[in-house]
Every structure is written in structure tokens, then in C-alpha cells.
Scaffold this active site. Sequence first.
Site, PDB file in Angstrom:
ATOM      1  N   LYS A   1      44.332  57.172 -42.382  1.00 56.65           N
ATOM      2  CA  LYS A   1      45.409  56.559 -42.521  1.00 56.65           C
ATOM      3  C   LYS A   1      45.157  55.786 -43.870  1.00 56.65           C
ATOM      4  CE  LYS A   1      48.678  55.305 -39.366  1.00 56.65           C
ATOM      5  NZ  LYS A   1      49.208  54.731 -38.238  1.00 56.65           N
TER       6      LYS A   1
ATOM      7  N   ASP B   1      39.341  71.380 -51.778  1.00 58.48           N
ATOM      8  CA  ASP B   1      40.789  71.376 -51.077  1.00 58.48           C
ATOM      9  C   ASP B   1      41.664  70.761 -52.075  1.00 58.48           C
ATOM     10  OD1 ASP B   1      42.252  70.903 -48.740  1.00 58.48           O
ATOM     11  OD2 ASP B   1      41.726  68.812 -48.354  1.00 58.48           O
TER      12      ASP B   1
HETATM   13  N1  LIG Z   1      44.955  56.134 -53.732  1.00 54.40           N
HETATM   14  C1  LIG Z   1      45.974  56.284 -53.256  1.00 54.40           C
HETATM   15  N2  LIG Z   1      47.241  55.968 -53.668  1.00 54.40           N
HETATM   16  C2  LIG Z   1      48.353  56.255 -53.099  1.00 54.40           C
HETATM   17  N3  LIG Z   1      48.509  57.101 -52.164  1.00 54.40           N
HETATM   18  C3  LIG Z   1      47.439  57.463 -51.380  1.00 54.40           C
HETATM   19  C4  LIG Z   1      46.119  57.756 -52.342  1.00 54.40           C
HETATM   20  N4  LIG Z   1      45.161  58.122 -51.387  1.00 54.40           N
HETATM   21  C5  LIG Z   1      45.733  59.010 -50.492  1.00 54.40           C
HETATM   22  N5  LIG Z   1      47.215  58.510 -50.529  1.00 54.40           N
HETATM   23  C6  LIG Z   1      48.220  59.304 -49.685  1.00 54.40           C
HETATM   24  O1  LIG Z   1      47.673  59.371 -48.337  1.00 54.40           O
HETATM   25  C7  LIG Z   1      47.615  60.651 -48.140  1.00 54.40           C
HETATM   26  C8  LIG Z   1      46.322  60.827 -47.216  1.00 54.40           C
HETATM   27  O2  LIG Z   1      45.118  60.875 -47.975  1.00 54.40           O
HETATM   28  P1  LIG Z   1      44.144  61.845 -47.976  1.00 54.40           P
HETATM   29  O3  LIG Z   1      44.644  63.069 -48.432  1.00 54.40           O
HETATM   30  O4  LIG Z   1      43.039  61.113 -48.729  1.00 54.40           O
HETATM   31  O5  LIG Z   1      43.587  61.736 -46.404  1.00 54.40           O
HETATM   32  P2  LIG Z   1      42.916  63.015 -45.565  1.00 54.40           P
HETATM   33  O6  LIG Z   1      42.762  62.356 -44.039  1.00 54.40           O
HETATM   34  O7  LIG Z   1      41.717  63.074 -46.186  1.00 54.40           O
HETATM   35  O8  LIG Z   1      43.943  63.936 -45.679  1.00 54.40           O
HETATM   36  P3  LIG Z   1      43.469  65.506 -45.328  1.00 54.40           P
HETATM   37  O9  LIG Z   1      44.775  65.615 -43.996  1.00 54.40           O
HETATM   38  O10 LIG Z   1      44.031  66.305 -46.723  1.00 54.40           O
HETATM   39  O11 LIG Z   1      42.134  65.695 -44.882  1.00 54.40           O
HETATM   40  C9  LIG Z   1      47.823  61.427 -49.306  1.00 54.40           C
HETATM   41  O12 LIG Z   1      48.313  62.573 -49.098  1.00 54.40           O
HETATM   42  C10 LIG Z   1      48.358  60.459 -50.154  1.00 54.40           C
HETATM   43  O13 LIG Z   1      49.801  60.380 -49.699  1.00 54.40           O
END
Ligand SMILES: Nc1ncnc2c1ncn2[C@@H]1O[C@H](COP(=O)(O)OP(=O)(O)OP(=O)(O)O)[C@@H](O)[C@H]1O
Length: 692
Positions: A78, A187
Amino acid sequence: MATAVSSYNDIQLETIQEVSCSTSCSSNSTTSSSSNSPTSQNKISPGYRNKQQQLHKKGQKIGNYLLGKTIGSGTSSKVKIGTNINTGKQYAIKITKPKRIKERKEIEREISILKRLKHDNIIQLHDAIYEDEAGRICLILELVSGGELFDYIVARGRLSEKEGRKFFRQMLCGLIYCHSNMVCHRDLKLENLLVDEDGNLKISDFGYSNIIKPGNLLSTFCGSPVYAPPEILLEKRYNGNEVDIWSMGVILYAMVTGQLPWTLTDGVQVEGMDRLLRGEFKYPSHVILSDDVKDLINRMIVAEPVERATLDEIKNHVWVNKGYDMEPDQEYNKKVSDRLEKEQQQLLEKQQAQLQQQLNSPRSPKPLFVETIIGNSRPLNQSSPNLTIPQNKSILNINNNNNNNNNNSSNINQIKPIHFNSVACLDEKKINSSAPTSPHSISPQYASPQFISPSPSTSTTPPLSPLSVSGQRSPPTFSSNTNNNNIPNNHNSLSSSQNNINTSGVKNHHSTSLFHNIFKKRQSISSVSANSSPVIVSSNSGQNNTLNVSSNSINVDGASASAPQFSSSSSKRRFSLEDIVKAITIRSGKGKNPKIRSMKGPFNSGTTTMLNPIQLIEHIEENLNSTQISYRRNFYVFDCKTLCPRNETINFEIEVCKVNGMDMYGIKFKRLAGDAWSYSSSCIKIVESLKL
Ligand SMILES: Nc1ncnc2c1ncn2[C@@H]1O[C@H](COP(=O)(O)OP(=O)(O)OP(=O)(O)O)[C@@H](O)[C@H]1O
């Protein structure tokens, strides 16, 4: 313990040992040099501390960060806005709770890799926190305020080639930098490309990234199937760089066509997988594309990895360079070196002014080695082609507390040389050049201004926890030649005033341009009270209408003029918890009607209107009430939830905002959770039914 990276080109693998935090570190595990200060902690009143502990327990605080609204979520995490309670500066806090050792290792790898990357087009890791009690690991990331590139494209239907080229060049720069530092992303997709408020792209989510070791092939299945190349889908061993090139091809295709080369059924299965495995795809007939862009896409989406274009070929491609004087990485290097030179110039001018002040002051001792700084070979405002402060040159610092002693010999002891590494100073504006410091105290460049210790003897730099990032990074080395790998970017993060969490408009990935025929503007809609309080509305679908809306939801930057402004430059001021809570409350629209946000960005005829905001809100409510979408409104923002065909919940925002520079209002969409392309379809339907 995580070891510091000695330079940004250093590709040695760091090892991060498992850390079991003791109670003392768990309650205050933030280790950022910029966010923690024992001295200031000591001054905290018991009441303040109790309140902090309560917030901690409620999960509203992690380390030194007060948690705000959720701005995104992924499969494993999150992402929330976090406000540093010491500086007021905002970050994106990616919170994960690994259940298995494998997941934990993956997060550690993400941290380790992000630590070594420093580039304008790559998300910057500020710090990392282990939360012992809750078992969470948090990445404190620079906050990127413009949302995902995905939202941007959904809002516009597709990008023009010119606009796509700008983003593609930036993505390419970031990737060239990653690959030359032996990091492959694995990714890459539109959802992992964020756009800042200046419209610059940042590659994010290094959760699947890995280090490329020459001769070693990788085998883990990574990424989203529709962006993944055949070798991954066929579970072959693969080279990570070639995987990224394929994904870039799919991204470029999606940018300029507004759809994917292969359709996803149910959001996960690729329809026509056999075609994908052969690298076969078609261009939509309704989109007119240049032969150049098609040629580039065709060179990247190639089934056989060794036949795929290399980064060199891509950066030299005619489409990539159309309208530009330089190749993307050359242009980037020039930009960075210009910026560094400018910063150096400003620093020198500041030092010169300070010295001049010292010289003019009758009470000040005469500096002995003024020439060391000022020199007599050239004027200060004229920077040399190379960086102007020679490395390791001693620069004098005049101790203001001296008495009127003009005796040179006695002053020598009171004059403390600072050994400047020119880049170290240039790379960080925050250095306080007037503060006496020891030759070893180069670390302040990574500290916030208020924590640069006034003198070595009063230094209060907190101990770093094992995962601390910011306190441990070694100063980057920089050469002014054009090798981009040596050029670190500025360490700037977004200032607190730059927190426009951009939402965006809508568009279907399969569709022909859906916006172009929506021109009809609704003329009269009865008005509603401007002070409507947040409402929860149940959809007529009868589905669960209890929405888990973050308590600090909505307008991050929509604060009224009276809202306290956080500024990292207000080094003397320590914000009280109350200040911060108040600011967030105002910004969230609770307690006071916030100012509507004025935004530039992706609007078009389907998402803008001549209706006033109140009419527009009412119109949106009317429409949402007739759909399967549950929503909760807080002032100008609708927090919406709906189910996609796979019964997965999609969570997104619709924000009513003013179109910057125009007497019009518009709506912006932002995906918060759930499948991106299903979200896109929901947005299309909403825009169609709104008929703005
Ligand atoms: N530095 C940031 N600034 C603003 N929004 C962000 C940032 N990092 C992530 N987000 C938001 O949060 C969402 C989820 O982050 P992230 O993709 O890093 O999570 P994840 O759990 O690794 O996702 P995935 O399902 O691709 O594995 C991103 O798609 C983006 O919308």
C-alpha cells in the site's frame, strides 16, 4: 547491516543481513539523517510523545512519518502519503508486510537496488524503516505527484507521437542508467511509470528488479504477462536487459495507440497468446502512426531476444531523436552538468558574499586565506569549463565568535578549513557553508538543514539503523565528462508545496477515440450547497457500500490559503503534531471547505465543462447513483469502488478541479487499486454517461 555504496557506479552487491529490531528501534525506527534528531527528540513534551505513541498504535504513524491518504496499492503493498513530523516534508510511503522470508528478501533487494540508483528518471529512495511490532517494512520514497503514466494515457485516449517521444526518451534515459549499473527492472509497465508535476517521467517499483551478472541468466517469472516477452512466458532462462526492451516496446505501443498489442481477457489471460509468443501484433486501423514509430516498436517487440534492438540502437533511432539535437542520454547529461554548474556558481557567490561581509565587518578577524576561495586568477562569477572548485581544496570558514584579534597567527587556530569535495557540495544545496565543521563532516550534505550540526562538538547525528539509506550514502563522484553513469542527479525531493496528487481523465484501451464526439455541454443543473459534508452513498447494486476511505483522504494540495505551509527550509521551526494534523485536516477537506485544485494536464472535451463545480459535483453524483459504483464524496473528490468482471475491487478517485488558466472545470481520475485496464473501462463508461 546495509553497507554504504561507495559510488553510484559501484555495482558490487551489497548484502543486507536480516535485521531483528529491538524494541528501541521499532518504536522509532526511522533512521534518516534528515528526519531524526536526538536533540530535538529530547525536547519533546510527554504529552506530545503520548500522542505520537497513540498514533503509532493506531497505525497512523510509522517512524517519524504521519500517515495520510492512500495514493496507490499494488499486489504486495500500500502506498500512502507520509509527512515527516520534524520537517513537514511529504513522501510516498510504500508499506509492505512480508509474510515469508522470500518476500522479505525481495523487499530487501528492492531497497538495496534503489539505494544505488540516483537519476532524475528513477524514483528516489529516501529511507527505509523496519517496523518490528507490525512486521511492516516501509520504503520512504520521493513523492511523485502527477500519478501514473497510465492515468495520463487513459485521460487522453492516447499520446501524440511528440508527447510519447518525450516520455519514451525519459524512460530510455532511466533504463540506460539502470542497465549500465547492471540493474534490470523486469516489471516495466505503464502503471510503474510515474509522472511528476513538471511532466517528467520516473520509473518506479523495483520490486522485481535484479542485478545482472555477466554470463548469468535469470529464471524467475516476473512482471505482468501482457508486458512480458515470450522467454519469460515460456519459463526459459533469460537476460534481464532484453526483457526490459520488450516491455518498452509494449509501453511505446500503448502510449501511441492507447491500447495494448494483445488483449487481456479477465485482466490476466492474454488473448491470442500464441501470437504474443511469436511476437505478432497489429496496429489499430483507426490510429495513424508514422512509419518511424512503427519501425521502432517492431524492433523492440521481437520474439527472439537476441534479435531485439539494443539500447544503443534504440537511442540512435530516428524516431527517438526527431526534433532533438542530442541523443536522450547526452541531453540528460548536459542538463545535469548545467544544473550542477549553476548550483556551484550560486554556492560560490554565496561564499563570496559571506566573505565580503566578514571583510567589511570591523569586528571580524581578517581571513587569512581568502585567496584560497576567491583566487586571483579569475572572477568568481566565471566558472571554468570544469567544475570550479578543485577537489580537496581547503575553503576557509571564519569563526564569527572571534574577538577583535587581527593577529594572523592567533587566528589560524580559529579558522577551520572545510575540505570540500566540489561535487559533494554541488550535489546538495542544503549544505550550510557558514557552519563550522570538521574535515570529516561531509555527511551534512545528506541531512536536512536543521540537522546539520552547528559544530563538530555538538554533532547529534543519530545512529543509523541497518536499513538506513540517507545517512549512509557516500558522496557521489562526478566528472564533468559526458559519461552519464558518473553523473548523479540533484538530491532534491519534491517540496511540500508540490504535492498535487494528480488524477486524470479516462479512455478505453480498445476503443477508437471515445472523447472526440463528446462535445455536448450540459447547460443547466440545479445547484447544491457548497458546503456539503462528506457523504456515503450506496449504489443501487446493493453491494457493500462501506468504503474504507482513508481518514486523511482527498486534497493533498487543495488547502485553503490559510493552511499551514510546510517548508523544509524553515530550519529553525519544529512543527508540532497539532500543526501537522491541522494541515492535513484542512487539506483533506475536513472542517473547512478546501480550495478547489487548479490543474494542468490531461483534460479534453469529454472531461471538461462549463458547469460550475457544485453543478458538476451534483451531476457526477446523479450519474454514479445510476451505476454499480459505490462512492464516498469528500468535497471535490469522489472515492469510488466497483467490481471488475473478475470480481476484483477497483478503487479510484474522481476529482473535480479547475482547468489551469481557463474558466472551466474538469474531472480527473486516479486509480488507487485494482486492475488498470478494468479501471480504464470504468472510467470510459463514466465519461460516456456524464456527457460533459
Ligand atoms: N513514489 C511514489 N509517489 C507517488 N505514487 C506512488 C509512488 N510509488 C508508488 N506509487 C503509487 O502506488 C502504486 C503501487 O506502488 P508499487 O507499484 O510500487 O507497488 P507494488 O506492490 O510493488 O505493485 P505491483 O502490484 O506492481 O507489484 C503505484 O502504481 C503508484 O500509483
